[in-house]
Design a protein around this motif. Structure first.
Motif, PDB file in Angstrom:
ATOM      1  N   TRP A   1      -1.668  -1.408  -5.211  1.00  0.00           N
ATOM      2  CA  TRP A   1      -2.938  -1.602  -4.521  1.00  0.00           C
ATOM      3  C   TRP A   1      -3.552  -2.981  -4.755  1.00  0.00           C
ATOM      4  CZ3 TRP A   1      -3.787   3.913  -6.531  1.00  0.00           C
ATOM      5  CH2 TRP A   1      -3.285   4.827  -5.602  1.00  0.00           C
TER       6      TRP A   1
ATOM      7  N   MET B   1      -5.717   2.331   2.919  1.00  0.00           N
ATOM      8  CA  MET B   1      -5.391   2.313   1.491  1.00  0.00           C
ATOM      9  C   MET B   1      -6.532   2.903   0.671  1.00  0.00           C
ATOM     10  SD  MET B   1      -4.421  -0.938  -0.928  1.00  0.00           S
ATOM     11  CE  MET B   1      -6.077  -1.615  -0.864  1.00  0.00           C
TER      12      MET B   1
ATOM     13  N   ALA C   1       0.835  -1.208   0.000  1.00  0.00           N
ATOM     14  CA  ALA C   1       0.000   0.000   0.000  1.00  0.00           C
ATOM     15  C   ALA C   1       0.867   1.255   0.000  1.00  0.00           C
ATOM     16  CB  ALA C   1      -0.930  -0.002   1.215  1.00  0.00           C
TER      17      ALA C   1
ATOM     18  N   GLN D   1      -6.866   6.578  -1.693  1.00  0.00           N
ATOM     19  CA  GLN D   1      -7.301   6.613  -3.083  1.00  0.00           C
ATOM     20  C   GLN D   1      -8.561   7.459  -3.262  1.00  0.00           C
ATOM     21  OE1 GLN D   1      -6.869   1.985  -3.075  1.00  0.00           O
ATOM     22  NE2 GLN D   1      -7.023   2.582  -5.206  1.00  0.00           N
TER      23      GLN D   1
END
Length: 947
Positions: free
Chosen positions: A692, A724, A687, A728
């Motif tokens: 990912w 994570m 991560a 994003q």
């Protein structure tokens, strides 16, 4: 052993690519370019001579070269000129003005009769007729023009063929090339054509010797067979040893695997088991049996003795077992290639599969007779391993000796830290229903001890489970087997409820012997497994510890402390430090069993320290624990220590080489629960680097049910996944993981393990404008951590309090708390989290480019690709020009640091959009980088990028 119906092997369409013969192929093609030429290709049966000349013929024809092939046959009386006439009979379409002398071949080549001149008048002199045939063959070859004559298995050729080839090569047609393959051991004379293997002046001569494949080529061949690059190095090593690198045997062995795609990935002992589990391939068996049965009886007896003995042996031992002392028969066996001299005066089969084929062909009485002789001969020698004697005693039907030697061999395996072999040896004995009750109970306890000392796996655990159905076990022994089986289940699969059930049965069976159940009692009180609350576990630990003072030996007290001390410390019980003093000093412990449990105590304490935040102490316990474990081959204890060391290195910011270590350890401990811990660290690392897809898979592997019942791992995996997704911008997707993790903390009352989840949960609630939810969670954590020894959780809590103060515009309090949180994380050695807090403390208002540059370089020094890219994106967004990054400005054909990031993400299967998001770049910029990466790595497509 048989394998029933094997799965069909997924072989690539068409034939398997040739492996490891590029140089030989180039030499063949080079010789043809310099005709006239003669190439002799030597090699043992199955080494790939036919495959090489087939590849050569295809390549030569692709260049416009005429190739004619023929093969000699293993006939009792070969036909005169047989292989030559077979080849020449194919050439009717290519004859160009054959001379008058070729008419001598009309009767021998009816296919060409209409194209040849009339047959000359018979001379009446056999030698003159023979000379005419020789001349006719050479003339017919001349009329073919540029031609390659491929003659396979020349060792089976008749004498006339060898002599006519010698005659032709003495003055060959200018465009002729001859390629001949042969086995040296089967030549009727010492030379290929009946005379020394040199060629006359003016003829290009090449002598090639095909050797068996090496480890790299064996692995490449297996990969080609299974149509994927999946073969483990360990499996390739086993195949090399079992097949001696002979391509024919390799291919047949791989085709005989039960589950090829899974077996070729096998590591450790499983790789050998996969090969041991196949039947000897029929084609291999037929080939070796044909060779054996062509030998004289005395030589065959020596070969059978060598097969039964299993490993290379001296002439004295071979003769004693075979009952045939004549040395000339052994010489004949080595000259024929059946046996090889492995070391001075030690002879055996070149490959183990051929040896197995000979053993399998022996009638039962003959095989038993040879094993009896082997047992007598080897037992009379000094230092014969007990394991070898065990094999022969069993095969000879001498059960008392089999049991004795097996037990001795198991003890020897324990001494060299090979617990799997020890378990296998005793398991095999225990399957015999004729073993006495006393022996069964004694060996069952030994077997369980070996299983717990080593690395459990599907096979080992199944062996222990199978003991439970043995009616010969006494109740107390059956209780101990239930105990060991329950512990193995918890180690291997995380089946907490099933394992607890087995341990509970053990405690019932051993109710009047608490000293024999301390391990199970302590395990059931362990707080990191199962759904019981921390408070319930602490109560259970208290009950178990009451037994300590009443245990009769220090070893038993160490057994109990090994689990209870780690169990107390991992829930933040500060009284643990006083209790640690109850452990003996490593210098005072000499009994191997107590050393094992003391090692377990130290490594469990190291693990507990690493979860709650005492990292320096964790390192100290780790060093002492590993040193103790290595003294007594406690493989599982070493495994837990290695997983803890990986997590500590992640926390310390020591990320270089960490991914490779994790991959290696996950393979080594593939069947164990500790891989959840390794996958958690793998997820954190991936991560931080923007990988990912890899991170998501790792977090799922760490936190999936039932493995999530390892609560610290499950909670941290939920936090890692949520963090994570938040990075994003996928706030909604993070909710599931936040709520699952928080739910685990609340149900368990495990706020001590909140350090890897609380920051992500607070970030999520604030991103969703749920400030009250964030405050409530922080308040619960403050209460839950009251009086708890948990440096990591307290540091994380301080950071979350700073975050709450910042969103409520209490800037002064926020600054104070951020400074405190950053200091706490620095004191703990958590540099990555401290840098993140420093960035977060300034919020989005950082305009100082120099400060951003410092943060970016700090992230880069760790390898935190995403964080560094975020900082550099913020630098660019300020519009302030900054000096170029330190380092070389030109990288030539090497990848630049940014190109390395792109290449790594490409290799991980990320799309351009995902790469752009991870590195804070535009799609167009990423497309440019992808083109550069492919060019520098010579990758035909993005899917071919490998690092």
């Amino acid at each position: 052993m048989g394998h029933g119906g094997a799965r069909p092997l997924p072989v690539r369409s068409g034939s398997v690519p040739m492996v490891g013969r590029d140089a030989e192929l180039a030499a063949l093609l080079g010789a043809v370019e310099h005709a006239p030429s003669a190439v002799f290709v030597e090699g043992q049966a199955g080494v790939g001579k036919t495959r090489l000349v087939a590849e050569f013929a295809a390549a030569a024809r692709a260049r416009g070269v005429r190739v004619v092939r023929g093969a000699c046959q293993p006939l009792p009386e070969p036909f005169p000129y047989g292989v030559l006439f077979d080849c020449l009979s194919q050439c009717g379409d290519h004859l160009d003005d054959p001379g008058p002398v070729t008419g001598a071949l009309r009767d021998h080549l009816p296919e060409l009769a209409g194209l040849l001149p009339p047959a000359p008048r018979a001379l009446g002199d056999p030698e003159a007729e023979r000379h005419r045939i020789f001349r006719a063959v050479r003339e017919l070859l001349r009329s073919l023009g540029d031609t390659v004559l491929v003659l396979e298995d020349l060792h089976w050729a008749d004498e006339e063929t060898r002599w006519v080839l010698r005659f032709v090569l003495a003055s060959p047609p200018p465009g002729l090339s001859i390629v001949a393959t042969y086995r040296r051991e089967d030549l009727p004379t010492v030379a290929t054509l009946g005379y020394p293997s040199h060629v006359p002046h003016g003829v290009t001569g090449v002598n090639l010797v095909l050797r068996p494949l090496g480890a790299v080529e064996v692995r490449a061949m297996i990969n080609a067979l299974v149509a994927d690059e999946v073969t483990s190095e360990r499996f390739a090593e086993v195949v090399l040893r079992e097949t001696a690198g002979i391509p024919f045997v390799i291919e047949e062995a791989v085709r005989a695997l039960r589950d090829p795609m899974a077996d070729v990935r096998a590591e450790g002992d499983l790789a050998q088991r996969a090969l041991d589990g196949i039947d000897v391939p029929v084609l291999v068996s037929d080939a070796i049996r044909e060779r054996i049965w062509s030998l004289p009886d005395a030589a065959r007896s020596l070969a059978e003795a060598a097969a039964v003995l299993g490993v290379p042996e001296t002439t004295d031992v071979l003769s004693a077992v075979a009952g045939e002392p004549e040395v000339e028969h052994l010489i004949a066996l080595t000259q024929s290639g059946v046996l090889v001299e492995e070391t001075a005066n030690r002879f055996g089969f070149r490959d183990n599969i051929a040896r197995r084929a000979v053993c399998a062909s022996l009638p039962g009485p003959r095989r038993r007779e040879l094993h009896e002789r082997a047992l007598e001969a080897l037992s009379a020698l000094d230092r014969t391993p007990a394991g070898r004697l065990s094999v022969h005693a069993k095969a000879a039907g001498r059960k008392s000796e089999w049991l004795r030697y097996s037990e001795l061999a198991a003890e020897a395996a324990e001494e060299v830290k090979d617990m799997t072999t020890a378990v296998d040896l005793l398991s095999e004995v225990l399957t015999d229903p004729e073993i006495s009750v006393d022996d069964t109970n004694r060996l069952a306890i030994k077997l369980c001890g070996y299983a717990l000392m080593g690395l459990p796996g599907g096979v080992v655990t199944a062996r222990v489970e199978s003991l439970l159905s043995d009616p010969r076990l006494a109740p107390d022994v059956r209780g101990e087997v239930h105990l060991w089986f329950g512990l193995l289940l918890q180690r291997e699969t995380g089946e907490v409820d099933r394992g607890a059930g087995e341990i509970a049965r053990a405690i019932d069976l051993l109710a009047d012997q608490p000293e024999r159940t301390v391990r199970g009692l302590a395990a059931m009180a362990g707080p990191y497994l199962g759904n019981a609350s921390i408070a319930e576990h602490q109560t259970a630990l208290g009950r178990v510890e009451m037994i300590t003072d009443h245990l009769p030996t220090q070893t038993l007290r160490t057994v109990l402390l090994a689990t209870t001390l780690g169990g107390r410390l991992i829930v933040g019980d500060s009284s643990t430090w006083e209790r640690v003093a109850q452990l003996p000093s490593p210098s005072d412990v000499h009994d191997p069993d107590e050393i094992h449990h003391l090692a377990r105590a130290h490594c469990n304490l190291a693990d507990a320290c690493s979860w709650i935040g005492h990292y320096a102490r964790a390192r100290e316990f780790l060093r002492s624990g590993v040193a103790l474990a290595e003294q007594v081959a406690a493989s599982y204890v070493v495994g837990t220590a290695e997983a803890t060391a990986v997590r500590l290195d992640w926390l310390d910011g020591q990320w270089s080489g960490l991914e490779r270590r994790i991959d290696r350890l996950v393979e080594t401990y593939a069947n164990l629960l500790l891989t959840t811990d390794l996958n958690l660290t793998r997820g954190w690392l991936a991560a931080a680097r923007g990988e990912w897809v890899r991170a998501e898979r790792a977090f799922e592997a760490a936190g999936s049910y039932p493995l999530a019942q390892v609560f610290p791992v499950g909670v941290s995996a939920a936090g890692g996944m949520a963090g994570m997704l938040l990075s994003q911008g996928k706030v909604a997707a993070a909710e599931e993981h936040v709520e699952r993790g928080v739910g685990m903390l609340r149900s368990k009352g495990a706020w001590v393990w909140s350090g890897d989840l609380l920051p992500q949960a607070v970030d999520f609630y604030l991103a969703m404008d749920r400030v009250d939810a964030a405050r409530r969670l922080v308040a619960e954590t403050i209460t839950g951590l009251g009086g708890v020894d948990a440096p990591l959780a307290h540091a994380a809590l301080t950071g979350c309090r700073a975050r709450l103060a910042a969103v409520t515009d209490d800037r002064e309090e926020a600054d104070r708390l951020y400074r405190e949180a950053i200091g706490l994380h620095h004191d703990l050695g958590l540099s990555y989290r401290a840098i993140q807090l420093a960035e977060q403390a300034e919020g989005g208002a950082i305009a100082d480019v120099t400060e951003l540059e410092v943060l970016a370089e700090s992230y880069e020094s760790l390898g935190a690709t995403v964080d560094a890219a975020r900082c550099r994106h913020r630098i660019r967004s300020t519009g302030v020009a900054t000096p170029s990054r330190r380092g070389r400005r030109g990288y030539g054909d090497e990848l630049s640091p940014r190109e390395q990031d792109v290449a790594r993400l490409l290799a991980g299967g990320h799309t351009n959009r995902e790469i752009a998001q991870a590195l804070f770049l535009s799609r167009r910029t990423v497309e440019d980088y992808v083109v550069k990466v492919r060019r520098k790595l010579n990758a035909p497509s993005r899917h071919d990028v490998r690092l």
